[in-house]
Design an enzyme around this catalytic site. Sequence first.
Site, PDB file in Angstrom:
ATOM      1  N   GLU A 173       0.529  -0.915   0.182  1.00  0.00           N
ATOM      2  CA  GLU A 173       0.054  -0.184  -0.251  1.00  0.00           C
ATOM      3  C   GLU A 173       0.638   1.515  -0.226  1.00  0.00           C
ATOM      4  O   GLU A 173       1.106   2.409   0.861  1.00  0.00           O
ATOM      5  CB  GLU A 173      -0.709   0.513   0.963  1.00  0.00           C
ATOM      6  CG  GLU A 173      -2.200  -1.107   0.988  1.00  0.00           C
ATOM      7  CD  GLU A 173      -3.230  -1.261   2.263  1.00  0.00           C
ATOM      8  OE1 GLU A 173      -2.885   0.034   2.828  1.00  0.00           O
ATOM      9  OE2 GLU A 173      -3.752  -2.031   1.966  1.00  0.00           O
ATOM     10  N   GLU A 292      -4.973  -8.378  -0.685  1.00  0.00           N
ATOM     11  CA  GLU A 292      -6.187  -8.040   0.690  1.00  0.00           C
ATOM     12  C   GLU A 292      -7.221  -8.543   0.268  1.00  0.00           C
ATOM     13  O   GLU A 292      -8.184  -6.772  -0.388  1.00  0.00           O
ATOM     14  CB  GLU A 292      -5.595  -6.719   1.229  1.00  0.00           C
ATOM     15  CG  GLU A 292      -4.634  -7.017   2.164  1.00  0.00           C
ATOM     16  CD  GLU A 292      -3.890  -5.898   2.828  1.00  0.00           C
ATOM     17  OE1 GLU A 292      -4.951  -5.181   3.793  1.00  0.00           O
ATOM     18  OE2 GLU A 292      -2.032  -6.218   3.342  1.00  0.00           O
TER      19      GLU A 292
HETATM   20  O1  AHR Z   1      -4.894  -5.974   6.434  1.00  0.00           O
HETATM   21  C1  AHR Z   1      -4.906  -5.224   7.334  1.00  0.00           C
HETATM   22  C2  AHR Z   1      -4.395  -4.080   7.155  1.00  0.00           C
HETATM   23  O2  AHR Z   1      -5.134  -3.218   6.629  1.00  0.00           O
HETATM   24  C3  AHR Z   1      -3.050  -3.555   6.308  1.00  0.00           C
HETATM   25  O3  AHR Z   1      -2.225  -4.133   7.101  1.00  0.00           O
HETATM   26  C4  AHR Z   1      -2.848  -2.789   5.413  1.00  0.00           C
HETATM   27  O4  AHR Z   1      -2.396  -3.383   4.038  1.00  0.00           O
HETATM   28  C5  AHR Z   1      -4.314  -2.736   4.811  1.00  0.00           C
HETATM   29  O5  AHR Z   1      -4.547  -1.348   5.376  1.00  0.00           O
END
Ligand code: AHR
Length: 498
Positions: A173, A292
């Site tokens: 990110e 994610e």
């Molecule tokens: O999964 C939790 C968090 O969400 C992770 O660390 C990050 O990559 C995202 O913002």
Amino acid sequence: MKYAKLSLCSEYRVGDVDERIYGSFIEHLGRAVYGGIYEPGHPAADENGFRTDVSALIRELNVPVVRYPGGNFVSGYNWEDGIGPVGQRPRRMELAWGTTESNAFGTDEFMRWCKTAGTQPMMAVNLGTRGADAARNLVEYCNHPGGTYWSDLRRKYGAAEPYKVELWCLGNEMDGPWQMGHKNAAEYGALANETAKLMKWTDPSIKTILCGSSSLNMKTFGEWETTALDLAYDNVDFLSMHQYHGNSDDYLENFLAKGVETDAFIKSVIATLDYVQGKRHSKKRIDISFDEWNVWYHSHGAEFEKWSEAPHILEDVYNFADALVVGTMLNAILRRADRVRIACLAQLVNVIAPIMTENGGKAWRQTIFWPFFYASKYGRGSSLLQVAETSKYDTRWYTDVPDVDTAAVLSEDGETLTVFAVNRDLKDEITLETKLLDFPGFTPCKWVALEGCAPDAVNTAEHEAVRPIGKAPGTVEGGVYRETLAPMSWNMLLLKKH
Ligand code: AHR
């Protein structure tokens, strides 16, 4: 009148389902590692301190890859802190989440743990506070057979054979201002390109994943992907997507509709990938690593003691409605199985996870465990193109939301057809009519559903309020298979060739 019609033909396929879409994620965050997968002294811990009760649940989910060690955590991580004698490892201030990291668990422990959980590692490198040098050294540590400084150190610490890690995320990110070492797209694209180049020189067999936008709502969405991808195109193999849905405004119809944003996000990222490929006249196609995704909102704003170790953070307790939304996200991924080749349910244990644990106590299945379990078990093979016609509804945010959301998969041996269907309607049953255009001899043999629960019903260590029920499947008449889906339900319909 609400309706849902589906036409399926075995020859018309979206593409093969890459089993890596059933991946997940373990971050050094809260109790994901400490008290989650690793808890020396727990009655179920093995000689490595790995909780065997947790590994057994993960094996049930059949997760082919697990991303590690972050997440936001990785952007401040010195991977060298997590190798060597545990007693000599430094304790660090962990700035992403404001906790203390003991480093008792690191790369070698993770590699050993992957074996007990029946999974493969997917590593992320730190492109926040560090860069190409640390990243290429980590590849050497993990993947080089021996005879060099880092590979011999791995051997000295107990792993004679290289770990052969194939998948590598180039940071995490990096478009987000919350990220340690946040960069603009041009800075990130240039750094990711050079880093991937050196990593691939170290081990040409690896595949690299460029950070895409951390959500569809980022102001830089689109521009970020285009710029970073153009700079790093030759050295990357996948582009990442991240997406979390929530229901903070307690607006159920709208929450259940959120899978349409998953479809929109995937569609837009594919368009951007194809645009950059076309602009470059390149033969190389880049696919998506949706590394994610989940529902995440219950734990927002929860407080914890700053700089404590393994606090209870991001411990969303999932309800019945969340399980339905997870079902629609899985359907969206399956519908674009041709381009989404990796996906990681974020995360796996305790932290926004399908599996919860008590320190020193039980491990259990959250509501969202179930749609993932069934998709991972039966959603392998080829994703089928579906001509779907269904009644629709509008919310204040979305228009034309399908009442019934579906995906269909034909098993590799061509003998099992599986339809996943979520009825989003809060009150009405809806009959799903599946027209089988060419499935001679296929008969319905299994129907599993999550239904009949209050939207806010949750599972606890003592009581599994939301669990699948087996229903008696109907018959195929005149080439059409009809089942009436309960209001607010997730369903898996299985037909087998006889
Ligand atoms: O999964 C939790 C968090 O969400 C992770 O660390 C990050 O990559 C995202 O913002």
